[in-house]
Design an enzyme around this catalytic site. Sequence first.
Site, PDB file in Angstrom:
ATOM      1  N   HIS A  79      66.918 -39.147   0.602  1.00  0.00           N
ATOM      2  CA  HIS A  79      65.856 -39.648   1.387  1.00  0.00           C
ATOM      3  C   HIS A  79      64.718 -39.231   0.329  1.00  0.00           C
ATOM      4  O   HIS A  79      65.990 -38.210  -0.084  1.00  0.00           O
ATOM      5  CB  HIS A  79      66.019 -39.075   2.618  1.00  0.00           C
ATOM      6  CG  HIS A  79      65.070 -39.222   3.363  1.00  0.00           C
ATOM      7  ND1 HIS A  79      65.360 -40.391   4.151  1.00  0.00           N
ATOM      8  CD2 HIS A  79      63.836 -38.691   4.103  1.00  0.00           C
ATOM      9  CE1 HIS A  79      63.659 -40.336   4.906  1.00  0.00           C
ATOM     10  NE2 HIS A  79      63.036 -39.009   4.758  1.00  0.00           N
ATOM     11  N   ASP A 158      62.633 -39.933  17.248  1.00  0.00           N
ATOM     12  CA  ASP A 158      62.013 -39.190  16.372  1.00  0.00           C
ATOM     13  C   ASP A 158      61.230 -40.239  15.651  1.00  0.00           C
ATOM     14  O   ASP A 158      59.760 -39.665  15.425  1.00  0.00           O
ATOM     15  CB  ASP A 158      62.972 -39.570  14.682  1.00  0.00           C
ATOM     16  CG  ASP A 158      62.655 -39.269  13.602  1.00  0.00           C
ATOM     17  OD1 ASP A 158      62.137 -38.022  13.270  1.00  0.00           O
ATOM     18  OD2 ASP A 158      62.545 -40.542  12.974  1.00  0.00           O
ATOM     19  N   ARG A 165      53.058 -36.490  16.059  1.00  0.00           N
ATOM     20  CA  ARG A 165      52.944 -35.869  14.802  1.00  0.00           C
ATOM     21  C   ARG A 165      51.961 -36.327  14.132  1.00  0.00           C
ATOM     22  O   ARG A 165      51.301 -35.315  13.334  1.00  0.00           O
ATOM     23  CB  ARG A 165      54.330 -35.431  13.635  1.00  0.00           C
ATOM     24  CG  ARG A 165      55.375 -34.353  14.482  1.00  0.00           C
ATOM     25  CD  ARG A 165      56.845 -34.547  14.314  1.00  0.00           C
ATOM     26  NE  ARG A 165      56.675 -34.075  12.612  1.00  0.00           N
ATOM     27  CZ  ARG A 165      57.635 -33.604  12.041  1.00  0.00           C
ATOM     28  NH1 ARG A 165      58.673 -35.069  12.152  1.00  0.00           N
ATOM     29  NH2 ARG A 165      57.429 -33.548  10.911  1.00  0.00           N
ATOM     30  N   SER A 180      63.595 -34.411  11.507  1.00  0.00           N
ATOM     31  CA  SER A 180      63.859 -35.169  11.954  1.00  0.00           C
ATOM     32  C   SER A 180      64.570 -36.330  10.380  1.00  0.00           C
ATOM     33  O   SER A 180      64.756 -37.335  10.516  1.00  0.00           O
ATOM     34  CB  SER A 180      61.861 -35.771  11.232  1.00  0.00           C
ATOM     35  OG  SER A 180      61.346 -36.955  10.951  1.00  0.00           O
ATOM     36  N   LYS A 184      67.998 -38.914  11.571  1.00  0.00           N
ATOM     37  CA  LYS A 184      68.622 -40.295  11.019  1.00  0.00           C
ATOM     38  C   LYS A 184      69.501 -40.613  10.240  1.00  0.00           C
ATOM     39  O   LYS A 184      70.171 -41.189   9.662  1.00  0.00           O
ATOM     40  CB  LYS A 184      66.644 -40.839  10.666  1.00  0.00           C
ATOM     41  CG  LYS A 184      65.453 -40.768  11.081  1.00  0.00           C
ATOM     42  CD  LYS A 184      64.559 -41.740  10.463  1.00  0.00           C
ATOM     43  CE  LYS A 184      64.576 -40.544   9.441  1.00  0.00           C
ATOM     44  NZ  LYS A 184      62.498 -40.439  10.571  1.00  0.00           N
TER      45      LYS A 184
HETATM   46  N1  URA Z   1      59.964 -38.030   6.847  1.00  0.00           N
HETATM   47  C1  URA Z   1      60.212 -38.217   7.517  1.00  0.00           C
HETATM   48  O1  URA Z   1      61.178 -39.127   7.685  1.00  0.00           O
HETATM   49  N2  URA Z   1      60.130 -37.070   8.774  1.00  0.00           N
HETATM   50  C2  URA Z   1      59.393 -36.325   8.221  1.00  0.00           C
HETATM   51  O2  URA Z   1      58.917 -35.833   9.616  1.00  0.00           O
HETATM   52  C3  URA Z   1      58.916 -36.408   7.353  1.00  0.00           C
HETATM   53  C4  URA Z   1      59.209 -36.649   6.255  1.00  0.00           C
END
Ligand code: URA
Length: 404
Positions: A79, A158, A165, A180, A184
């Site tokens: 990620h 999320d 957000r 977040s 995931k």
């Molecule tokens: N990427 C995400 O998936 N969540 C965040 O809060 C920031 C970047």
Amino acid sequence: MVELINKKRLGMELTRSELEEFFFGYLKGQVMDYQMSAMLMAICIYGLSDREVFDLVDIFIASGISLDLSSLEATVDKHSTGGVGDKTTLIIGPIVSSCGVKVPKMSGRGLGHTGGTIDKIESIPGFRTDLTIDEFIDQLEHIGFALMSQTEELTPLDKMIYSLRDVTGTVESIPLIAISIMSKKIALGASHILIDIKLGKGALIKTKEEALEISRLMVEIGKKYQKEVRTLITNMDNPLGDMIGNTLEVLEAMETLRGRPSPLMDLCVEISSEMVSMGKNISLADARKRVLQVIENGDAFQQFLWFVEAQGGRLEELTLSETTTDVYASKSGVVKAIDALMMGNLSVHLGAGRLKKEDKIDPLAGIVIHKNVGATVEKGDVLYTVYYSEPLKVELNDEAFTIE
Ligand code: URA
């Protein structure tokens, strides 16, 4: 609910049951958007204790289903915390899976000045990102790399909170970003996770201290779930690579997979080596050798073609906008920096990104940088070219370039 918001407003710690009441309440529609917004703002200002972070990761994961990928042996997810011109997923997925390590990837769309992998890959006509979970696992088994967009089934909390957000100025919070991303990653089920923490002007994370703190939190969260988490902190002051925009970034990913040397290639080799080292449980040096080998012998590029074909993409139909404008250097010197935030915003105005969630993007729009950081330029040289379809509403100049 107001009592709980007040408690956080005073900087106090919430218990696990209070967090459950508030956050599951939001999932069920009992807590309103305005109440959640107030809570998120208080969290942005006061932060969260590690215990609250771990509890919220549990709560986010429990809001949906989790995948069981244990039948696939080692799986390594990756990620990036977001940036401009970041097409690394499209490069490292084929490389790492060519080395025999499975790469399950759930990606998002771009928002604001940062791009999203799903928008990029969807610029290939026919490419399907709405894989069912069975299709996703089947493709991982047979090809080794599968990419899907965020589904309603995994961490729905999320998804709801991230959209809120985004419109309430509460994205840039270290604990909220860690929760977040990690919820995931854990729900998706990979056994190992590599996080590329982007630091700099074009990134969500602006200081080294914040980068180190989010790295610590993510590794700790991983430990709670018996996941090996490695982090890299990489620069995002300048855009990543020479191309920004959806089709353009797919083309740049393909050029890189064909072996074109560049700083983007160096970063992808670094990320891929970490992933292969974790997935195969081998040293970083041995992993690097394998990574370079699959790029050189063409396996990684071939893997990209199979991956695109498996998800329905028709690469032969990829086109670019025919309307382009060149932008020239107003002075001579060496390019010292290119402001990633300014270039990201320009690409959004050209149609490559969204200003609002419901905006439609133009896959053909974007920017090609001809004089990247380190290049020598003469006054009047073409610095970059913009691609667009709609009449231009922005002034084009070389302000994003520091030339000295
Ligand atoms: N990427 C995400 O998936 N969540 C965040 O809060 C920031 C970047």
